[in-house]
Structures are given as C-alpha cells and as structure tokens.
Design an enzyme around this catalytic site. Structure first.
Site, PDB file in Angstrom:
ATOM      1  N   ASP A  42       0.843  -1.194   0.000  1.00 17.05           N
ATOM      2  CA  ASP A  42       0.000   0.000   0.000  1.00 17.05           C
ATOM      3  C   ASP A  42       0.881   1.249   0.000  1.00 17.05           C
ATOM      4  O   ASP A  42       1.615   1.491   0.967  1.00 17.05           O
ATOM      5  CB  ASP A  42      -0.889  -0.026   1.248  1.00 17.05           C
ATOM      6  CG  ASP A  42      -2.065   0.912   1.136  1.00 17.05           C
ATOM      7  OD1 ASP A  42      -2.137   1.669   0.148  1.00 17.05           O
ATOM      8  OD2 ASP A  42      -2.922   0.883   2.042  1.00 17.05           O
ATOM      9  N   ASP A  43       0.823   2.003  -1.076  1.00 18.15           N
ATOM     10  CA  ASP A  43       1.560   3.269  -1.199  1.00 18.15           C
ATOM     11  C   ASP A  43       3.078   3.087  -1.276  1.00 18.15           C
ATOM     12  O   ASP A  43       3.828   4.005  -0.933  1.00 18.15           O
ATOM     13  CB  ASP A  43       1.235   4.235  -0.034  1.00 18.15           C
ATOM     14  CG  ASP A  43      -0.193   4.736  -0.038  1.00 18.15           C
ATOM     15  OD1 ASP A  43      -1.001   4.234  -0.832  1.00 18.15           O
ATOM     16  OD2 ASP A  43      -0.506   5.631   0.770  1.00 18.15           O
ATOM     17  N   CYS A  82      -6.042   3.963  -3.531  1.00 16.99           N
ATOM     18  CA  CYS A  82      -6.166   2.607  -2.987  1.00 16.99           C
ATOM     19  C   CYS A  82      -7.316   1.762  -3.530  1.00 16.99           C
ATOM     20  O   CYS A  82      -7.100   0.692  -4.087  1.00 16.99           O
ATOM     21  CB  CYS A  82      -6.287   2.693  -1.465  1.00 16.99           C
ATOM     22  SG  CYS A  82      -4.865   3.459  -0.668  1.00 16.99           S
ATOM     23  N   ARG A  86      -7.175  -1.394  -6.196  1.00 18.49           N
ATOM     24  CA  ARG A  86      -7.473  -2.763  -5.749  1.00 18.49           C
ATOM     25  C   ARG A  86      -8.597  -3.392  -6.572  1.00 18.49           C
ATOM     26  O   ARG A  86      -8.575  -4.596  -6.886  1.00 18.49           O
ATOM     27  CB  ARG A  86      -7.848  -2.748  -4.262  1.00 18.49           C
ATOM     28  CG  ARG A  86      -6.627  -2.678  -3.390  1.00 18.49           C
ATOM     29  CD  ARG A  86      -6.846  -1.988  -2.053  1.00 18.49           C
ATOM     30  NE  ARG A  86      -5.612  -1.314  -1.705  1.00 18.49           N
ATOM     31  CZ  ARG A  86      -4.601  -1.896  -1.054  1.00 18.49           C
ATOM     32  NH1 ARG A  86      -4.727  -3.111  -0.586  1.00 18.49           N
ATOM     33  NH2 ARG A  86      -3.492  -1.243  -0.842  1.00 18.49           N
ATOM     34  N   LYS A 135      -5.132  -5.577   3.789  1.00 17.05           N
ATOM     35  CA  LYS A 135      -6.143  -4.526   3.573  1.00 17.05           C
ATOM     36  C   LYS A 135      -7.044  -4.859   2.387  1.00 17.05           C
ATOM     37  O   LYS A 135      -6.567  -5.079   1.285  1.00 17.05           O
ATOM     38  CB  LYS A 135      -5.456  -3.174   3.347  1.00 17.05           C
ATOM     39  CG  LYS A 135      -6.453  -2.031   3.264  1.00 17.05           C
ATOM     40  CD  LYS A 135      -5.767  -0.686   3.168  1.00 17.05           C
ATOM     41  CE  LYS A 135      -5.788  -0.158   1.758  1.00 17.05           C
ATOM     42  NZ  LYS A 135      -5.386   1.259   1.671  1.00 17.05           N
ATOM     43  N   SER A 160      -8.223   1.609   5.069  1.00 19.38           N
ATOM     44  CA  SER A 160      -6.859   2.019   5.415  1.00 19.38           C
ATOM     45  C   SER A 160      -6.669   2.215   6.918  1.00 19.38           C
ATOM     46  O   SER A 160      -7.602   2.597   7.628  1.00 19.38           O
ATOM     47  CB  SER A 160      -6.509   3.324   4.695  1.00 19.38           C
ATOM     48  OG  SER A 160      -6.571   3.143   3.299  1.00 19.38           O
ATOM     49  N   HIS A 228       1.617   2.458   3.865  1.00 20.98           N
ATOM     50  CA  HIS A 228       0.626   3.542   4.000  1.00 20.98           C
ATOM     51  C   HIS A 228       0.681   4.061   5.441  1.00 20.98           C
ATOM     52  O   HIS A 228       0.787   3.268   6.371  1.00 20.98           O
ATOM     53  CB  HIS A 228      -0.750   2.946   3.694  1.00 20.98           C
ATOM     54  CG  HIS A 228      -1.883   3.909   3.571  1.00 20.98           C
ATOM     55  ND1 HIS A 228      -2.287   4.740   4.597  1.00 20.98           N
ATOM     56  CD2 HIS A 228      -2.724   4.167   2.545  1.00 20.98           C
ATOM     57  CE1 HIS A 228      -3.327   5.456   4.195  1.00 20.98           C
ATOM     58  NE2 HIS A 228      -3.611   5.136   2.945  1.00 20.98           N
ATOM     59  N   ASP A 280      -0.052  -0.715  -4.818  1.00 20.68           N
ATOM     60  CA  ASP A 280      -1.345  -0.225  -5.337  1.00 20.68           C
ATOM     61  C   ASP A 280      -1.280   1.174  -5.940  1.00 20.68           C
ATOM     62  O   ASP A 280      -2.154   1.560  -6.702  1.00 20.68           O
ATOM     63  CB  ASP A 280      -2.418  -0.268  -4.238  1.00 20.68           C
ATOM     64  CG  ASP A 280      -2.197   0.767  -3.138  1.00 20.68           C
ATOM     65  OD1 ASP A 280      -1.043   1.209  -2.930  1.00 20.68           O
ATOM     66  OD2 ASP A 280      -3.185   1.138  -2.473  1.00 20.68           O
ATOM     67  N   ASN A 281      -0.263   1.934  -5.556  1.00 19.26           N
ATOM     68  CA  ASN A 281      -0.090   3.293  -6.097  1.00 19.26           C
ATOM     69  C   ASN A 281       1.251   3.818  -5.608  1.00 19.26           C
ATOM     70  O   ASN A 281       1.900   3.213  -4.752  1.00 19.26           O
ATOM     71  CB  ASN A 281      -1.233   4.258  -5.695  1.00 19.26           C
ATOM     72  CG  ASN A 281      -1.520   4.299  -4.208  1.00 19.26           C
ATOM     73  OD1 ASN A 281      -2.538   3.799  -3.751  1.00 19.26           O
ATOM     74  ND2 ASN A 281      -0.604   4.866  -3.428  1.00 19.26           N
ATOM     75  N   LYS A 301       1.514   9.449  -5.374  1.00 17.50           N
ATOM     76  CA  LYS A 301       0.111   9.066  -5.160  1.00 17.50           C
ATOM     77  C   LYS A 301      -0.840  10.223  -5.432  1.00 17.50           C
ATOM     78  O   LYS A 301      -0.552  11.370  -5.083  1.00 17.50           O
ATOM     79  CB  LYS A 301      -0.046   8.599  -3.706  1.00 17.50           C
ATOM     80  CG  LYS A 301      -1.473   8.274  -3.278  1.00 17.50           C
ATOM     81  CD  LYS A 301      -1.497   7.783  -1.844  1.00 17.50           C
ATOM     82  CE  LYS A 301      -2.932   7.437  -1.420  1.00 17.50           C
ATOM     83  NZ  LYS A 301      -2.980   6.808  -0.082  1.00 17.50           N
TER      84      LYS A 301
HETATM   85 MG    MG Z   1      -2.547   2.892  -1.559  1.00 24.06          MG
END
Ligand code: MG
Length: 481
Positions: A42-43, A82, A86, A135, A160, A228, A280-281, A301
């Site tokens: 995540d991130d 996010c 996903r 997540k 999140s 994240h 995811d980003n 992001k």
């Molecule tokens: Mg993310």
C-alpha cells in the site's frame, strides 16, 4: 520393439509408483498448475526497493527475489489511489469499468459488485484454495467482505489504517478501526500497539495458509497495509533499517517476503509457485519522511504522472520465469487475472475486462511485446487524466496536486499540497523518464494518434473531463441500509 512382458511391467509400475507429491490431482488432469501468491503493498513507491534503486536501506529478500526472477520496469496500476487500484487488480478491469473510484471510507455503502468475477473466484472455480490477509478496501459491510468475493478465508483491515480515531488531521472523522476475521471483527478497536503487529501478523497468516494447503493448488493474496501511513513496526524492528521508520517498515515487508519464500522452499513448492510483488499506487509525498520515494519518476500518489501510477513489480517462479529477467514492456495489474487464468486453464470473467494475457512478457519470450496498444489512467470522479502508448505518455488538461515548493510533512503529519494545473502534455518516456520536457507542441501527429485511442476509450468508459458518457461502466454494489 517392447515385449509383452516389458509392457506388462511398465503398466504395473505406472499403476503402483506413487506420485512425486501428495497434491490432489485436479479433475481435469492439469497436474502442473502453479500455486500463486500475490503480494500487494500500500503506497509503496517505484524507488522504494533496492532492486529499483533504493540505497538508503536494504531489501535483501526482494532483491534476491528479483535476481531469481523478473523485474518489470514499466508496470502500472489502474489509478493512483487505494480502492480504485485494488478493484482493478482483483477484477482484471479498469476500476472505472467496475464503478469503484477513489478510496472508500468507513461511512460509504459502496463496495465491489458481486456480479464481478474476482481473481479469487477465478481460482476458486478452478479448484484452488483461496485466502487473503491484509487490507481489503472494497466495501466494509460484512456482506462486502473478501469471504463473499471468492476468498475461503480473510484476516485483515476493511480499509486504510489511517481511517481511525487517531488520524493526525481528522480524528473525529472516523469510528474505531476493526481487525476482521472472515466477515466479523476479531478485534473491535485496533490500537497503536496492535498496528505494530499487523505486517508480521498478516505474513504469519500467509505462511500458515501455505503450510495448510501445500497438498492442493492454492492462491493467496497478501495485501500489507504498509507502507501507508500511519507507519508502525514491531518494537524490536524499530531503528533496524538505519533509515528512519519508513525504512524500518519496508524492512518488515521484506521480512514477510522472505518468510513466504523460505516456506515455499521448505515445503518443496518453490518450482510450482509463482510469487508476484507490487504496489497499489505511488508514494504519499505529503507525508515527507513517512512517505516513500518515486525514484526518478515525477510526482506520486494521487496524480497520473508516472510517480503515481508506475509501481515496482517483481515476479518469481523458478524454472518458468527466467532468473534476472528485466522486462521493459508495459504491463499492468489488470493483466494479472487473465494471465493467471491462462496459466492454470481457468475461466476468465464472463463480463468484459481490460487486462490481457502477458505470459510472454513474464516468461521472457524473445521479442515479446506488450499486448496493449495503450494503457489508460482514470482518476477521481471519472476523469481520463493520462495514457501510455509505446514510449509516449500523454496527459490531458486537468487539475492535480504537487508538493514541489511546499514545506514537507514529517513525523506522521502531512504537509500541504498545492494545486497544479496540468495541460495537454506529451512526454517521451524513453528519453525523459521524469516527464520534464513537454513535446505536445512539437509532435502534433503523436498527440493526434493518442487522442484517437483516448476517444475510443472515452466512448466505452466515458470521461468527466470531456463530458463523455461511459456506456460500458458497470455499477458498484451499494449496501441497502
Ligand atoms: Mg494505496
């Protein structure tokens, strides 16, 4: 010529010699179907791993995984946020097609439609055991949980980790954060002490799942809620990276990868398991030292510049994915579901999707080319903000954000973005990876060619920026209450 006795002896041998593994044979006889593990951070930024140029801290397990497998340099998400990202990973379709935008909060009734075929459902219908930890972020109601989208089991967060009563800017805006087992809270109020354990807790679940299902084909989706914000590691890992809390968090994720790979090795599953790792980003740049790095890429992001949508990608499957492969052809998260389906003889989703089979890229076939004429990046409320075709990146006029010239955030508190107006911008990524030199005025023929492709996409999935309707968009699910 074989004698009747030899034929008889061979028949007896083939009937009595046990299979080399205790794995149950699938009914269709596809005995060599691989297990698949997808690790989706995540991130995590493009520049956050040693094998993608990070030098401030070490990522030994991921670097080894890349050396033993493949590294994709031009791998993309559907959108730099996010939930949208996903939705695309799990359906093989652009998030815009399946009606999931932005980052769903605890108050939304929106979730992934049950009409969509998820990656887990594709595996499950092919006879795989399916599990998830981490997540979810595609609907938080019990009926919207992963166990109702094809996963046999789920341990994780509904959304999140910053959507909780300890948010640095909006603490009053969020209810207690639960940890979910199945579709019910296992822990009703995740505290900071519990947050410290989540990365290793989710990795432990992955390892446990692999051990429990070693004798049948399995699919596991590990979606760490790190890096994240808010960042947490176990106390014993604090300070370990020598590069601050962010580096410590990445080291803990690297540990999780190492634990999974060593489990596969110990269980004798190394050569029958594909493991892929991505994000995811891009990095959340306003958080400064608590955000990651986009490396040489522009922005992060929440933007459709490369730093937002291009992510690290590593894949390992000994004997199938060539060791040390560096794949520079563009591919995307939407391609994973159709690629896996082709790999295991599974049924692709009945509804139209956008992803394509990229096995030739993954297996390093000579002269393999990206199957995509173009990749498209929607953001926000249906804005087609950018596209990539060949070496070209085209951004359409829209409003975004930047931290350039702003005071950075620090210690878990974000700085303030300032608005940035994006024009019609064309970049040659082969020559200008950092998207610094706009060629739109110099190469009108390229702009016109890409605009034509964009118009074709707008006719299907719409575009808020040009007020185009999207007749092929399918609705997300909306909870009744
Ligand atoms: Mg993310």
């Amino acid at each position: 010529m074989k004698s009747p006795l030899m034929i008889l002896a061979a028949a007896i041998l083939s009937a009595t010699v046990p299979a080399t593994s205790g794995r149950a044979q699938p009914p269709d006889g596809k005995a060599d179907r691989p297990n698949v593990v997808v690790i989706f951070c995540d991130d995590m930024g493009y520049g956050d791993l040693g094998c993608f140029g990070q030098t401030r801290y070490a990522t030994p397990n991921l670097d080894r995984m890349a050396a033993e497998g493949a590294r994709f340099t031009d791998f993309y998400v559907s959108s730099a946020v996010c939930s949208a990202s996903r939705a695309a990973l799990l359906t093989g379709a652009y998030h815009e097609r399946v009606g999931i935008q932005g980052a769903l909060g605890p108050k939304t009734k929106v979730g992934l439609s049950h009409d969509e075929t998820t990656m887990a459902e594709m595996f499950k219908s092919a006879g795989y055991a399916t599990g998830m930890a981490g997540k979810w972020h595609l609907g938080y109601r019990p009926s919207q949980a992963p166990v109702h989208h094809g996963f046999d089991e789920f341990l994780g967060l509904p959304y999140s980790g910053d959507m909780w009563p300890h948010h640095p800017e909006r603490p009053e805006g969020y209810p207690k954060l639960p940890l979910i087992e199945g579709d019910q809270p296992a822990i009703a109020d995740v505290t900071a002490e519990i947050q410290k354990t989540l990365t290793s807790r989710f990795a432990d679940r992955a390892v446990d799942f692999i051990k429990r299902h070693k004798d049948e084909p399995f699919f596991f989706y590990l979606a760490p809620n790190m890096p994240h914000v808010p960042l947490f590691v176990r106390d014993e890992n604090a300070g370990r990276s020598g590069a601050g809390l962010y580096g410590d968090v990445i080291r803990e994720i690297d540990d999780a990868v190492g634990a999974i790979l060593s489990t596969l090795r110990a269980e004798g599953l190394d050569e029958r398991t594909l493991v892929v790792f991505t994000s995811d980003n891009g990095p959340w740049l306003s958080y400064g030292d608590h955000g990651g790095s986009a490396g040489p890429l522009r922005e992060g992001k929440g933007t459709s510049y490369e730093g937002g949508v291009r992510v690290p990608f590593v894949a390992r499957w000994p004997g199938k994915v060539p060791a040390g492969l560096v794949q520079r052809q563009p591919a995307a998260t939407i391609d994973l579901l159709p690629t896996f389906a082709a790999m295991i003889g599974g049924h692709p989703p009945a509804l139209p999707i956008d992803g394509l089979d990229v096995r030739p890229l993954l297996f390093g076939e000579p002269d393999a080319r990206s199957p995509h004429e173009a990749l498209f990046f929607y953001y926000g409320d249906g804005e087609l903000q950018a596209m990539r075709s060949g070496p070209w990146k085209l951004l359409f006029p829209h409003a975004t954000r930047t931290m350039n010239g702003q005071a950075p955030g620090g210690g878990g508190v974000p700085g303030k973005y300032r608005p940035l107006a994006v024009g019609l911008e064309l970049y040659d990524l082969d020559a200008d990876l950092g998207e610094t030199h706009n060629l739109a005025a110099d190469r009108p023929e390229v702009v016109a060619q890409l605009q034509g492709m964009a118009d074709s996409m707008r006719a299907r999935l719409g575009d808020r920026l040009t007020k185009a309707d999207g007749p092929e968009i399918r609705p997300a699910a909306t909870a009744a209450d």
